[in-house]
Scaffold this active site. Structure first.
Site, mmCIF file in Angstrom:
data_model
loop_
_atom_site.group_PDB
_atom_site.id
_atom_site.type_symbol
_atom_site.label_atom_id
_atom_site.label_comp_id
_atom_site.label_asym_id
_atom_site.label_seq_id
_atom_site.Cartn_x
_atom_site.Cartn_y
_atom_site.Cartn_z
ATOM 1 N N SER A 14 0.816 -1.208 0.000
ATOM 2 C CA SER A 14 0.000 0.000 0.000
ATOM 3 C C SER A 14 0.859 1.273 0.000
ATOM 4 C CB SER A 14 -0.893 -0.005 1.240
ATOM 5 O OG SER A 14 -1.627 1.189 1.316
ATOM 6 N N ALA B 231 6.823 11.007 4.855
ATOM 7 C CA ALA B 231 5.769 11.548 5.698
ATOM 8 C C ALA B 231 4.681 12.081 4.780
ATOM 9 C CB ALA B 231 6.307 12.650 6.602
ATOM 10 N N ILE B 232 4.133 11.175 3.961
ATOM 11 C CA ILE B 232 3.114 11.566 2.998
ATOM 12 C C ILE B 232 1.855 12.011 3.750
ATOM 13 C CG2 ILE B 232 1.730 10.808 0.999
ATOM 14 C CD1 ILE B 232 4.804 10.708 0.550
ATOM 15 N N CYS C 162 0.010 3.591 10.614
ATOM 16 C CA CYS C 162 0.729 4.671 9.934
ATOM 17 C C CYS C 162 1.315 5.635 10.956
ATOM 18 C CB CYS C 162 -0.161 5.452 8.983
ATOM 19 S SG CYS C 162 0.802 6.723 8.132
ATOM 20 N N LYS D 111 -2.822 -4.788 9.305
ATOM 21 C CA LYS D 111 -1.409 -4.443 9.088
ATOM 22 C C LYS D 111 -0.819 -3.843 10.357
ATOM 23 C CE LYS D 111 1.586 -1.995 5.866
ATOM 24 N NZ LYS D 111 1.626 -1.376 4.536
ATOM 25 N N ILE E 240 5.754 -5.664 8.082
ATOM 26 C CA ILE E 240 5.521 -4.519 8.924
ATOM 27 C C ILE E 240 5.235 -3.245 8.112
ATOM 28 C CG2 ILE E 240 6.936 -5.297 10.857
ATOM 29 C CD1 ILE E 240 9.243 -3.595 9.754
ATOM 30 N N GLY F 282 8.874 -5.443 4.087
ATOM 31 C CA GLY F 282 9.972 -4.642 4.617
ATOM 32 C C GLY F 282 11.264 -4.870 3.864
ATOM 33 N N GLY G 39 7.374 -2.958 -1.521
ATOM 34 C CA GLY G 39 7.070 -1.539 -1.375
ATOM 35 C C GLY G 39 8.068 -0.657 -2.097
HETATM 36 C C1 LIG Z 1 5.676 6.542 0.181
HETATM 37 C C2 LIG Z 1 5.046 5.481 1.020
HETATM 38 C C3 LIG Z 1 3.658 5.509 1.281
HETATM 39 C C4 LIG Z 1 3.061 4.528 2.053
HETATM 40 N N1 LIG Z 1 1.706 4.580 2.269
HETATM 41 C C5 LIG Z 1 1.097 3.578 2.986
HETATM 42 C C6 LIG Z 1 -0.321 3.559 3.162
HETATM 43 O O1 LIG Z 1 -1.059 4.414 2.644
HETATM 44 N N2 LIG Z 1 -0.872 2.565 3.918
HETATM 45 C C7 LIG Z 1 -0.098 1.578 4.476
HETATM 46 O O2 LIG Z 1 -0.640 0.682 5.132
HETATM 47 N N3 LIG Z 1 1.243 1.564 4.291
HETATM 48 C C8 LIG Z 1 1.859 2.533 3.579
HETATM 49 N N4 LIG Z 1 3.229 2.494 3.384
HETATM 50 C C9 LIG Z 1 4.024 1.412 3.975
HETATM 51 C C10 LIG Z 1 4.318 0.311 2.953
HETATM 52 O O3 LIG Z 1 3.126 -0.293 2.510
HETATM 53 C C11 LIG Z 1 5.257 -0.756 3.549
HETATM 54 O O4 LIG Z 1 4.640 -1.313 4.689
HETATM 55 C C12 LIG Z 1 6.593 -0.192 3.942
HETATM 56 O O5 LIG Z 1 7.053 0.721 2.985
HETATM 57 C C13 LIG Z 1 7.669 -1.260 4.160
HETATM 58 O O6 LIG Z 1 7.949 -1.976 2.976
HETATM 59 P P1 LIG Z 1 9.202 -1.645 2.002
HETATM 60 O O7 LIG Z 1 10.419 -1.605 2.861
HETATM 61 O O8 LIG Z 1 9.205 -2.755 1.002
HETATM 62 O O9 LIG Z 1 8.910 -0.328 1.401
HETATM 63 C C14 LIG Z 1 3.852 3.477 2.606
HETATM 64 C C15 LIG Z 1 5.223 3.447 2.335
HETATM 65 C C16 LIG Z 1 5.826 4.407 1.551
HETATM 66 C C17 LIG Z 1 7.300 4.330 1.291
#
Ligand SMILES: Cc1cc2nc3c(=O)[nH]c(=O)nc-3n(C[C@H](O)[C@H](O)[C@H](O)COP(=O)(O)O)c2cc1C
Ligand SMILES: Cc1cc2nc3c(=O)[nH]c(=O)nc-3n(C[C@H](O)[C@H](O)[C@H](O)COP(=O)(O)OP(=O)(O)OC[C@H]3O[C@@H](n4cnc5c(N)ncnc54)[C@H](O)[C@@H]3O)c2cc1C
Ligand code: FES
Lengths: 269, 305
Positions: B23, B72-73, B132, B167, B193, B245, B267
């Site tokens: 997500s 920090a969207i 979040c 989540k 995570i 992650g 992600g």
């Molecule tokens: C830019 C950005 C926006 C994200 N927005 C959401 C979100 O809207 N909802 C959510 O559950 N996780 C959000 N995440 C978290 C990711 O889904 C994921 O859990 C996290 O980035 C760890 O995975 P990664 O290391 O593969 O990126 C966001 C992550 C990033 C980097």
């Protein structure tokens, strides 16, 4: 498109400024001036993110190696400012990089017949060269106002002149052209019937946007933002639209809605 | 040897392979259609959706850190109704399960968003974000207090007939405690995570880089933490787990499966390589071929100590 590209050349034009040519698929020739690419400078995880660069030029050349006909290329003009661009500056002919291109919304060239005014600060000249080529190809009268801190920041002026573009230069320290801000020079030449295209540091773009509004001259600006994805997915690159307030937020995505905006679309503080 | 069987199922959601897109990192799906075949990934998870459209935080919103990035969207999204009207029709035509990630600013909002999705065709399941770190209400409050988390999970469960994934946040002292709380409250699966709360400082300006001061850390830098949490929870909870992650390649993904994950989410990798999810699925399959393993599901929790 995502593609692997071979570095053809990577030349230092003036201290810390490089011009790099890379092979590209034919389709890239259909890109619009103002569009950009995202480049992965290393396969390692540091730096992790791709780096965005405006398209400085696209074209075709005849490769020197046997069995190769004409090959499309793209070029970027970049300044070494940190980790990623430092690594980039060390690439040589034959190195392979991974590119996403063309991305974003480019310049709208506008109707033929008006005078086209390009305003560039430092490395902001990069997308303006591709734009100048496109305008000149349409037979338009093009003027360039280039600004920088000192003479080393004023790049590729001869290239613009070779296209037949009339150029005006200003530097903060007066080492090249007039001394002062390029916007001061621009102001003296502004009148209705012109169309402005600007790229450079945000304060400069703000000044140009205000001036354009005052003189009722249409103006497009190419913005910069810190980007992660470049395709509108992360929402990291947004900036405030003209109607933005705390209560009714209005954010525009620089990578997808831009990087080129009509200056009245954005909020200039 | 025949091609290995890559299919898995999470809480009844059948997927052709274990690779989902995380997500917030894959837009609403269409953004990536030029870069990969959406029908070659296991499932897509939408950007986190709320009841009303949400504008998100001021900028700068992202910054790179060694091996990762902070964001920090602030959960900017189009809101649940616009999603259903504008984004879902496109996704329905893609033969890949779509899971909607949702959150609420209040308990009631969680329930309301879930209710609006119930009965909609084209939504294979929901993922409830209680984790979040970038919004004041919602998210983190529910994600760090087992009692509050249970309230959310129970309420959402009451409002949905769809498979419900919860989540989890890593920003807790005991992730197992939170996992158990959510399992007891009726979660059908857990994903873990979300991002780790972090910070970056601009030394020249002597200010935080992010307008929000802190942000969520993602990318390869967090993989060891994520892997550990999946492994701990897998030992303690019977539910299917989705590992997230810092997954950058097929080997990373398979490590999560050995630790106990049934599926994984990709992600940050999609930012560097928009075709990452498809590539990762292919790399996993290649590992299976190379090691003469017939089905990917045989690796779930197969870690030897
Ligand atoms: C830019 C950005 C926006 C994200 N927005 C959401 C979100 O809207 N909802 C959510 O559950 N996780 C959000 N995440 C978290 C990711 O889904 C994921 O859990 C996290 O980035 C760890 O995975 P990664 O290391 O593969 O990126 C966001 C992550 C990033 C980097
Ligand atoms: C659409 C777009 C087009 C661009 N076109 C060009 C171009 O044609 N030529 C060129 O030289 N540069 C261009 N840039 C800026 C370029 O992307 C950054 O200079 C580059 O990413 C810095 O990488 P680095 O690893 O060297 O710097 P880092 O080590 O990441 O940072 C060093 C310094 O550069 C600043 N910086 C980092 N990223 C950006 C950014 N995206 N914008 C502005 N400052 C940044 C940081 O704040 C820091 O102060 C463009 C940026 C965008 C968004
Ligand atoms: S850089 Fe990701 S949305 Fe613009």
């Amino acid at each position: 498109m995502q593609f692997k590209s071979m570095v053809v050349s990577n030349v230092e034009l003036s201290p810390n400024y490089f011009r790099m040519r890379m092979t590209a698929p034919q389709e890239l020739l259909a890109s619009a001036p103002g569009q950009f690419l995202m480049l992965k400078v290393t396969d390692a995880i540091d730096p992790l993110l791709r780096r965005p660069f405006g398209l400085f030029d696209v074209g075709t050349f005849t490769a020197e190696y046997a069995g190769c006909g004409t090959q499309a290329y793209c070029e970027i003009l970049y300044k070494v400012v940190g980790k990623g661009t430092k690594l980039l500056s060390a690439l040589h002919h034959g190195d392979v990089v991974d590119l996403l291109a063309p991305l974003g919304r480019g310049f709208d060239l506008g109707p033929a017949g008006e005078e086209k005014v390009l305003v560039g600060g430092g490395v902001g000249l990069a997308p303006l060269y591709y734009l100048a080529k496109a305008l000149v190809a349409r037979g338009e009268k093009v003027r360039l106002f280039a600004g920088g801190r000192n003479r080393d920041d004023i790049l590729c002026i001869t290239e613009f002149e070779r296209l037949g573009v009339e150029t005006y230069v200003a530097t903060d320290d007066g080492t090249l052209g007039e001394s002062g801000f390029v916007t001061q020079v621009l102001e003296r030449h502004l009148n209705k019937g012109m169309r402005i295209f600007a790229c450079g540091p945000t304060p400069m773009l703000g000044a140009v946007a205000k001036m354009a509004a005052l003189h009722e001259v249409p103006c497009q600006v190419s913005m910069e933002a810190y980007m992660a994805c470049g395709v509108g997915a992360c929402l990291g690159c947004v900036m405030k639209g003209a109607n933005h307030t705390e209560d009714t937020p209005d954010y525009r995505c620089v990578c997808k809605d831009g990087p080129v905006f009509d200056s009245f679309e954005l909020q200039w503080s | 040897m025949q091609r290995p069987d890559m299919s898995v199922a999470v809480a009844g959601i059948k997927m052709r392979n274990p690779v989902m897109t995380a997500s917030g990192t894959f837009g609403y799906g269409a953004e990536f259609a030029d870069y990969l075949d959406l029908e070659c990934i296991g499932a897509m998870i939408s950007k986190g959706l709320s009841l009303k459209p949400k504008a998100g935080n001021p900028t700068p919103r992202i910054v790179e850190t060694p091996g990762g990035m902070l964001n920090a969207i602030g959960l900017q999204n189009v809101g649940i109704d616009a999603f259903i009207e504008q984004k879902l029709p496109y996704l329905k035509n893609v033969n890949t399960p779509v899971i909607v990630n949702l959150y609420g600013n209040t308990l009631e909002e969680y329930g309301e968003v879930a209710a609006r999705l119930d009965g909609l065709s084209g939504v294979a399941g929901i993922e409830v974000n209680i984790s979040c770190p970038n919004v004041k209400q919602g998210g983190i409050v529910f994600g760090t207090d087992p009692g509050a988390a249970q309230e959310v999970v129970r309420l959402v469960k009451k409002n949905t007939t769809k498979p419900m994934i919860v989540k989890l946040s890593p920003n807790v002292t005991d992730v197992v405690l939170m996992a158990k709380a959510c399992a007891d409250a009726g979660a059908d699966a857990l994903s873990l995570i979300n991002t780790l709360t972090g910070m970056a400082i601009d030394l020249e300006r002597r200010r935080p880089v992010l307008a929000n001061v802190t942000g969520g850390l993602s990318g390869p830098a967090i993989k060891p933490v994520a892997l550990r949490m999946v492994w701990q929870v897998a030992k303690a909870v019977k539910l299917p787990l989705i590992g997230i992650g810092g997954i950058m390649n097929g080997r990373d993904a398979l490590e999560f499966m050995l630790a106990g994950a049934t599926a994984v989410q990709v992600g940050t990798a999609s930012f560097l390589d928009p075709s990452a999810a498809q590539r990762i699925a292919r790399e996993m399959e290649q590992y299976l071929v190379d090691h003469k393993i017939e089905s990917v599901s045989s690796l779930i929790g197969a870690l030897e100590l």
